[in-house]
Design a protein around this motif. Structure first.
Motif, PDB file in Angstrom:
ATOM      1  N   THR A  28       0.829  -1.212   0.000  1.00 27.91           N
ATOM      2  CA  THR A  28       0.000   0.000   0.000  1.00 27.91           C
ATOM      3  C   THR A  28       0.858   1.254   0.000  1.00 27.91           C
ATOM      4  N   LEU A  29       1.919   1.241   0.802  1.00 29.51           N
ATOM      5  CA  LEU A  29       2.797   2.405   0.860  1.00 29.51           C
ATOM      6  C   LEU A  29       3.528   2.607  -0.463  1.00 29.51           C
ATOM      7  N   ARG A  30       3.815   1.529  -1.142  1.00 26.62           N
ATOM      8  CA  ARG A  30       4.481   1.641  -2.436  1.00 26.62           C
ATOM      9  C   ARG A  30       3.543   2.256  -3.481  1.00 26.62           C
ATOM     10  N   LYS A  31       2.264   1.896  -3.427  1.00 26.40           N
ATOM     11  CA  LYS A  31       1.299   2.405  -4.405  1.00 26.40           C
ATOM     12  C   LYS A  31       0.788   3.792  -4.040  1.00 26.40           C
ATOM     13  N   GLN A  32       0.675   4.066  -2.724  1.00 25.17           N
ATOM     14  CA  GLN A  32       0.169   5.357  -2.265  1.00 25.17           C
ATOM     15  C   GLN A  32       1.157   5.976  -1.272  1.00 25.17           C
ATOM     16  N   PRO A  33       2.314   6.427  -1.751  1.00 23.28           N
ATOM     17  CA  PRO A  33       3.339   6.955  -0.825  1.00 23.28           C
ATOM     18  C   PRO A  33       2.896   8.218  -0.090  1.00 23.28           C
ATOM     19  N   GLU A  34       1.884   8.921  -0.613  1.00 20.26           N
ATOM     20  CA  GLU A  34       1.434  10.145   0.042  1.00 20.26           C
ATOM     21  C   GLU A  34       0.414   9.872   1.147  1.00 20.26           C
ATOM     22  N   ALA A  35      -0.071   8.644   1.258  1.00 20.45           N
ATOM     23  CA  ALA A  35      -1.054   8.301   2.287  1.00 20.45           C
ATOM     24  C   ALA A  35      -0.344   8.132   3.634  1.00 20.45           C
ATOM     25  N   PRO A  36      -0.737   8.884   4.655  1.00 21.84           N
ATOM     26  CA  PRO A  36      -0.022   8.810   5.938  1.00 21.84           C
ATOM     27  C   PRO A  36      -0.334   7.558   6.753  1.00 21.84           C
ATOM     28  N   ARG A  37      -1.556   7.045   6.649  1.00 24.68           N
ATOM     29  CA  ARG A  37      -1.938   5.942   7.539  1.00 24.68           C
ATOM     30  C   ARG A  37      -1.100   4.683   7.342  1.00 24.68           C
ATOM     31  N   PRO A  38      -0.898   4.182   6.108  1.00 16.63           N
ATOM     32  CA  PRO A  38      -0.075   2.977   5.973  1.00 16.63           C
ATOM     33  C   PRO A  38       1.365   3.172   6.458  1.00 16.63           C
ATOM     34  N   ARG A  39       1.889   4.381   6.322  1.00 16.91           N
ATOM     35  CA  ARG A  39       3.250   4.654   6.801  1.00 16.91           C
ATOM     36  C   ARG A  39       3.298   4.583   8.335  1.00 16.91           C
ATOM     37  N   ILE A  40       2.288   5.163   8.983  1.00 13.56           N
ATOM     38  CA  ILE A  40       2.257   5.143  10.450  1.00 13.56           C
ATOM     39  C   ILE A  40       2.095   3.718  10.964  1.00 13.56           C
ATOM     40  N   LEU A  41       1.157   2.973  10.374  1.00 16.01           N
ATOM     41  CA  LEU A  41       0.920   1.596  10.821  1.00 16.01           C
ATOM     42  C   LEU A  41       2.123   0.698  10.538  1.00 16.01           C
ATOM     43  N   LEU A  42       2.754   0.920   9.400  1.00 11.48           N
ATOM     44  CA  LEU A  42       3.931   0.112   9.066  1.00 11.48           C
ATOM     45  C   LEU A  42       5.065   0.387  10.037  1.00 11.48           C
ATOM     46  N   GLY A  43       5.294   1.658  10.365  1.00  6.48           N
ATOM     47  CA  GLY A  43       6.338   1.987  11.334  1.00  6.48           C
ATOM     48  C   GLY A  43       6.061   1.382  12.696  1.00  6.48           C
ATOM     49  N   GLN A  44       4.820   1.425  13.142  1.00 12.67           N
ATOM     50  CA  GLN A  44       4.473   0.832  14.433  1.00 12.67           C
ATOM     51  C   GLN A  44       4.643  -0.681  14.408  1.00 12.67           C
ATOM     52  N   LEU A  45       4.266  -1.300  13.309  1.00 15.03           N
ATOM     53  CA  LEU A  45       4.429  -2.752  13.190  1.00 15.03           C
ATOM     54  C   LEU A  45       5.904  -3.144  13.160  1.00 15.03           C
ATOM     55  N   GLN A  46       6.713  -2.370  12.453  1.00 13.88           N
ATOM     56  CA  GLN A  46       8.148  -2.645  12.415  1.00 13.88           C
ATOM     57  C   GLN A  46       8.774  -2.502  13.797  1.00 13.88           C
ATOM     58  N   MET A  47       8.319  -1.532  14.572  1.00  9.91           N
ATOM     59  CA  MET A  47       8.818  -1.387  15.940  1.00  9.91           C
ATOM     60  C   MET A  47       8.452  -2.603  16.784  1.00  9.91           C
ATOM     61  N   ASN A  48       7.216  -3.057  16.651  1.00  8.65           N
ATOM     62  CA  ASN A  48       6.781  -4.229  17.415  1.00  8.65           C
ATOM     63  C   ASN A  48       7.532  -5.493  17.008  1.00  8.65           C
ATOM     64  N   GLN A  49       8.021  -5.514  15.786  1.00 13.65           N
ATOM     65  CA  GLN A  49       8.797  -6.662  15.306  1.00 13.65           C
ATOM     66  C   GLN A  49      10.279  -6.518  15.587  1.00 13.65           C
ATOM     67  N   GLY A  50      10.675  -5.460  16.309  1.00 13.44           N
ATOM     68  CA  GLY A  50      12.075  -5.259  16.662  1.00 13.44           C
ATOM     69  C   GLY A  50      12.920  -4.647  15.562  1.00 13.44           C
ATOM     70  N   GLN A  51      12.291  -4.035  14.573  1.00 12.95           N
ATOM     71  CA  GLN A  51      13.020  -3.421  13.465  1.00 12.95           C
ATOM     72  C   GLN A  51      13.044  -1.906  13.665  1.00 12.95           C
ATOM     73  N   ALA A  52      13.760  -1.478  14.693  1.00 17.99           N
ATOM     74  CA  ALA A  52      13.748  -0.070  15.079  1.00 17.99           C
ATOM     75  C   ALA A  52      14.331   0.835  13.995  1.00 17.99           C
ATOM     76  N   PHE A  54       7.671   7.627  16.743  1.00 22.03           N
ATOM     77  CA  PHE A  54       8.951   8.071  16.192  1.00 22.03           C
ATOM     78  C   PHE A  54       9.995   8.202  17.304  1.00 22.03           C
ATOM     79  N   VAL A  55       9.585   8.715  18.458  1.00 17.76           N
ATOM     80  CA  VAL A  55      10.503   8.839  19.596  1.00 17.76           C
ATOM     81  C   VAL A  55      10.975   7.458  20.060  1.00 17.76           C
ATOM     82  N   LYS A  56      10.054   6.504  20.144  1.00 21.75           N
ATOM     83  CA  LYS A  56      10.433   5.149  20.551  1.00 21.75           C
ATOM     84  C   LYS A  56      11.416   4.528  19.571  1.00 21.75           C
ATOM     85  N   ALA A  57      11.186   4.728  18.284  1.00 19.14           N
ATOM     86  CA  ALA A  57      12.107   4.184  17.277  1.00 19.14           C
ATOM     87  C   ALA A  57      13.472   4.838  17.386  1.00 19.14           C
ATOM     88  N   ALA A  58      13.497   6.143  17.601  1.00 17.68           N
ATOM     89  CA  ALA A  58      14.777   6.862  17.738  1.00 17.68           C
ATOM     90  C   ALA A  58      15.536   6.387  18.970  1.00 17.68           C
TER      91      ALA A  58
END
Length: 389
Positions: free
Chosen positions: A207-231, A256-260
């Motif tokens: 979804t992020l690849r097809k709609q890079p301007e959409a904020p929701r998939p970027r936010i959810l993907l970042g949160q999921l990556q954090m939960n998977q240990g991919q800081a 973003f603060v948690k990832a940083a």
């Protein structure tokens, strides 16, 4: 027996006279019926303009009885029944129209559309969907697809809603790119709830690849990556929101603060947040900067002093009870000297201000919604607190 020509000559004029009298009586009855039907129709129209729906329905029923072949009267009656919530009567009217063999194709399609609306308003979604499917290839195709998409949203059938949005976009109705991104995000959320992290990751990445301007998939993907240990990956995913000054960036500030913190990018993250804050001052971003300062500095006195100064500067830009409360807390070194009743009163006063409010229906909630639970509108929640609107 001889045929008497006299009787024949007398009978022919009599038969002609009787026929003429009968035809005049039929014409008279027809004129009377035609006068009664328009009179009842205009009477119903007058009642309708005066918002007297009960009397309008009675008048239209009388008009239909006088002229049962007039389809327009049936349509008017069906619409009135639906507006009054008498969906069963509206369904009978439109089904009667569909059962007639003498109506035109356009009127048949119109009746089918009216029947679908009856089922939709009555909450009979399965029957409404079936009725709407029959409108494919008609003049009502676009409206039917929009209605079906709304049905799939209500029943949370996200793949079907996605397919319908694709059809609408292909037919040139509108651009449904952001809406389709929401559908994929909803599928990803369901996948996370079911424990299928790989599926959720694939959905959000595509979804992020097809709609890079959409904020929701970027936010959810970042949160999921954090939960998977991919800081580190999460940091790279979320930083784009702040670098392009996305209005939805404050929603990702805490993540973003948690990832940083997890990947050791504290100073870089603080610079990114500070730059974003200067362009779009926001209490959530300011809180995130304060959190990073706590992680960077060890001296409590310096931390509280810097935090107080930061919130005081924010108050000079924007009057904010939330910022004033944080200034009081920071100025008194953890609110040690602030009486408990005052702390409680401040917390109670700021709670309603920290909510998010739907711009379409005014529904307020503690968390931000992409799909309003009140009016079902998409992207109707501004990504800022009530106090900042």
């Amino acid at each position: 027996m001889e045929l008497d020509l006299t009787w024949i000559l007398l009978g022919l004029p009599a038969a002609f006279a009787l026929g003429w009298i009968a035809s005049r009586m039929d014409l008279r009855q027809m004129r009377m019926a035609n006068r009664q039907a328009p009179r009842a129709y205009f009477k119903g129209l007058n009642y309708l303009l005066n918002e007297q729906q009960d009397q309008a329905i009675d008048a239209f029923i009388e008009a239909v009885q006088n002229d049962p072949d007039t389809s327009e009267l049936h349509f008017a009656l069906g619409n009135l029944f639906r507006r009054r919530g008498e969906y069963d009567r509206a369904v009978r009217v439109h089904e009667h129209l569909l059962s007639r063999a003498d109506i035109s194709t356009a009127d048949r399609q119109r009746a089918q559309h009216g029947l679908a609306l009856d089922f939709l308003k009555a909450g009979l979604l399965d029957r409404a969907e079936e009725a709407l499917r029959k409108l494919e290839g008609t003049a009502y195709e676009g409206q039917a697809r929009l209605a079906r998409m709304a049905i799939y949203e209500r029943s949370r059938e996200w793949p079907e809603a996605f397919a319908m949005a694709q059809l609408l976009e292909t037919s040139g109705e509108a651009n449904f790119g952001i809406r389709m991104a929401h559908y994929r995000c909803e599928q990803a959320r369901e996948a996370v709830q079911q424990g299928d992290m790989d599926k959720a990751m694939d959905l959000l990445t595509q979804t992020l690849r097809k709609q890079p301007e959409a904020p929701r998939p970027r936010i959810l993907l970042g949160q999921l990556q954090m939960n998977q240990g991919q800081a580190q990956t999460a940091y790279a995913t979320l930083v784009g929101l702040f670098e392009r000054n996305d209005t939805a960036a404050p929603l990702a500030a805490a993540s973003f603060v948690k990832a940083a913190q997890a990947c050791g990018m504290l100073e870089a993250a603080r610079d990114v947040l500070q730059t974003h804050y200067l362009k779009q001052p926001c209490i959530d971003v300011l809180d995130a900067i304060t959190a990073l300062d706590h992680a960077l500095q060890a001296d409590p006195a310096s931390l509280h002093s810097a935090a107080s100064e930061r919130y005081l500067n924010h108050l000079q830009k924007q009057p904010s009870l939330m910022a004033a409360t944080r200034w009081l807390m920071g100025d008194r070194e953890g609110s040690a000297d602030l009486p408990a009743p005052v702390q409680k009163a401040l917390e109670h006063a700021t709670k309603p201000l920290a909510r998010y409010r739907c711009a379409a229906c005014g529904f307020e909630a503690k968390e931000h919604f992409w799909h309003c639970p009140g009016c079902q509108a998409w992207d109707s929640y501004p990504p800022r607190r009530v106090e900042e609107l």
